[in-house]
Design a protein around this motif. Structure first.
Motif, mmCIF file in Angstrom:
data_model
loop_
_atom_site.group_PDB
_atom_site.id
_atom_site.type_symbol
_atom_site.label_atom_id
_atom_site.label_comp_id
_atom_site.label_asym_id
_atom_site.label_seq_id
_atom_site.Cartn_x
_atom_site.Cartn_y
_atom_site.Cartn_z
ATOM 1 N N LYS A 61 0.835 -1.188 0.000
ATOM 2 C CA LYS A 61 0.000 0.000 0.000
ATOM 3 C C LYS A 61 0.876 1.246 0.000
ATOM 4 O O LYS A 61 1.990 1.236 0.523
ATOM 5 C CB LYS A 61 -0.906 0.003 1.235
ATOM 6 N N ALA A 116 1.376 8.596 0.365
ATOM 7 C CA ALA A 116 0.229 9.295 -0.213
ATOM 8 C C ALA A 116 -0.381 10.189 0.851
ATOM 9 O O ALA A 116 -0.537 9.804 2.008
ATOM 10 C CB ALA A 116 -0.805 8.293 -0.719
ATOM 11 N N GLY A 117 -0.718 11.422 0.454
ATOM 12 C CA GLY A 117 -1.234 12.380 1.410
ATOM 13 C C GLY A 117 -0.151 13.198 2.086
ATOM 14 O O GLY A 117 -0.451 14.158 2.809
ATOM 15 N N GLY A 148 -3.517 12.619 -1.741
ATOM 16 C CA GLY A 148 -3.851 11.269 -1.352
ATOM 17 C C GLY A 148 -5.035 10.612 -2.014
ATOM 18 O O GLY A 148 -5.310 9.440 -1.738
ATOM 19 N N THR A 149 -5.763 11.317 -2.884
ATOM 20 C CA THR A 149 -6.852 10.681 -3.610
ATOM 21 C C THR A 149 -6.589 10.771 -5.105
ATOM 22 O O THR A 149 -5.813 11.623 -5.559
ATOM 23 C CB THR A 149 -8.210 11.334 -3.304
ATOM 24 N N LYS A 150 -7.255 9.922 -5.865
ATOM 25 C CA LYS A 150 -7.049 9.896 -7.313
ATOM 26 C C LYS A 150 -7.355 11.250 -7.936
ATOM 27 O O LYS A 150 -6.560 11.771 -8.741
ATOM 28 C CB LYS A 150 -7.929 8.818 -7.944
ATOM 29 N N ASP A 151 -8.480 11.850 -7.567
ATOM 30 C CA ASP A 151 -8.863 13.132 -8.167
ATOM 31 C C ASP A 151 -7.888 14.231 -7.771
ATOM 32 O O ASP A 151 -7.462 15.030 -8.625
ATOM 33 C CB ASP A 151 -10.284 13.501 -7.754
ATOM 34 N N GLU A 152 -7.544 14.295 -6.487
ATOM 35 C CA GLU A 152 -6.619 15.334 -6.026
ATOM 36 C C GLU A 152 -5.258 15.204 -6.691
ATOM 37 O O GLU A 152 -4.656 16.191 -7.112
ATOM 38 C CB GLU A 152 -6.445 15.236 -4.506
ATOM 39 N N LEU A 153 -4.778 13.973 -6.777
ATOM 40 C CA LEU A 153 -3.451 13.728 -7.345
ATOM 41 C C LEU A 153 -3.442 14.046 -8.839
ATOM 42 O O LEU A 153 -2.480 14.647 -9.351
ATOM 43 C CB LEU A 153 -3.036 12.286 -7.094
ATOM 44 N N SER A 154 -4.492 13.661 -9.539
ATOM 45 C CA SER A 154 -4.566 13.957 -10.970
ATOM 46 C C SER A 154 -4.583 15.463 -11.214
ATOM 47 O O SER A 154 -3.920 15.962 -12.139
ATOM 48 C CB SER A 154 -5.822 13.316 -11.571
ATOM 49 N N THR A 181 -1.085 2.812 -5.530
ATOM 50 C CA THR A 181 -1.123 4.249 -5.248
ATOM 51 C C THR A 181 -2.565 4.714 -5.475
ATOM 52 O O THR A 181 -3.418 3.928 -5.913
ATOM 53 C CB THR A 181 -0.185 5.040 -6.179
ATOM 54 N N PRO A 182 -2.873 5.966 -5.209
ATOM 55 C CA PRO A 182 -4.230 6.449 -5.513
ATOM 56 C C PRO A 182 -4.618 6.302 -6.980
ATOM 57 O O PRO A 182 -5.818 6.333 -7.299
ATOM 58 C CB PRO A 182 -4.171 7.926 -5.103
#
Length: 277
Positions: A5, A9-10, A15-21, A102-103
């Motif tokens: 895991k 992340a974070g 830490g989330t897919k949307d935030e990271l993208s 990862t996210p």
């Protein structure tokens, strides 16, 4: 099937897919015009890539990953060679897991190489280490085809281990004949004045551009330069000379953390492409 895991992340990246993208798309938008995509036509061997938090170092790192995206080459496997900051696990260590998550999703470890690589397997060496993990979301974000990874963490950084790792990868792929790319994860001078970091880094960068791994080691040790991944860098230098009669290097971008948060004590980041002439 065992999955590692995401540990940072974070912290090192959102830490989330949307935030990271969104984070990566904003960084790419800022860098887009300065990325030399003509280099994507070169036959890529690998790159030195920084591994700090994305808000600081992804502005340098994304230059390499955008070249991968623009390249006509499709790599089967990315070797991620990174320093061991935690001290856990074996001196040279593969991961025991089957996937890294990862996210942005899961990526499989290419266990085909494990039968040919004379390295220990140690989940503890990778579990809390950030310098390998931060490469994966950048790969997942940039590359649209399926690929696998082989993370290798290194705690004893010297020319002997660098040559050993490079040789093992080179010999293993003689049997497997896959399209592979080697990422050397490293930041450069840590917590120095920007002018001093630039001065010190130049000693190491000059040796990298001359493909002199012994020179990298000597400069880092003799001048006490805080390049944290000089072992992975030396590994990439040695590997590039095994796979090419005339390997070339190109600095993609140099920067430091003070460009994001002004400070007199910064960490330096350098992305350097390795390719065949």
């Amino acid at each position: 099937m065992k999955t590692r895991k995401a540990t940072v992340a974070g912290r090192f990246y959102l830490g989330t897919k949307d935030e990271l993208s969104i984070q990566l798309s904003q960084i790419l938008r800022k860098e887009d015009e300065s990325i030399n995509r003509d280099l994507a036509q070169k036959q890529i061997i690998g790159a030195v890539v920084p591994h700090a938090g994305y808000m600081f170092s992804a502005y340098q790192a994304i230059h390499f990953f955008e070249l991968l995206k623009a390249s006509d080459e499709q790599f089967d496997t990315f070797f991620i060679v990174n320093p061991n900051h935690t001290g856990y696990g074996a001196e040279i260590a593969l991961d025991e897991n089957d996937f890294w998550e990862t996210p942005l999703g899961k990526t499989e470890i290419d266990k085909d190489f494990y039968d040919f690589l004379d390295f220990s397997e140690s989940a503890s060496a990778h579990k809390f280490e950030h310098s390998g993990e931060v490469m994966l979301p950048l790969l997942q974000y940039s590359i649209e085809y399926d690929f696998k990874i082989v993370p290798i963490t290194l705690s004893k950084q010297n020319p002997e281990n660098a040559r050993f790792i490079a040789s093992e990868i080179f010999k293993a792929n003689k049997f497997l004949n896959k399209k592979i790319c080697l990422i050397a994860s490293s930041d450069f001078s840590h917590f120095v004045h920007p002018d001093e970091g630039k001065r010190l880094d130049k000693f190491v960068i000059d040796e990298i551009l001359n493909l002199n791994s012994d020179g990298v080691y000597k400069e880092v040790r003799d001048k006490d330069i805080s390049v944290c991944g000089y072992g992975p860098i030396m590994t990439l230098i040695e590997y590039s000379k095994m796979v090419s009669d005339d390997p070339q290097t190109k600095i993609l971008k140099i920067g430091h953390s003070g460009e994001v948060i002004p400070s007199d004590e910064v960490v330096d980041y350098v992305s350097i492409l390795f390719y065949e002439n």
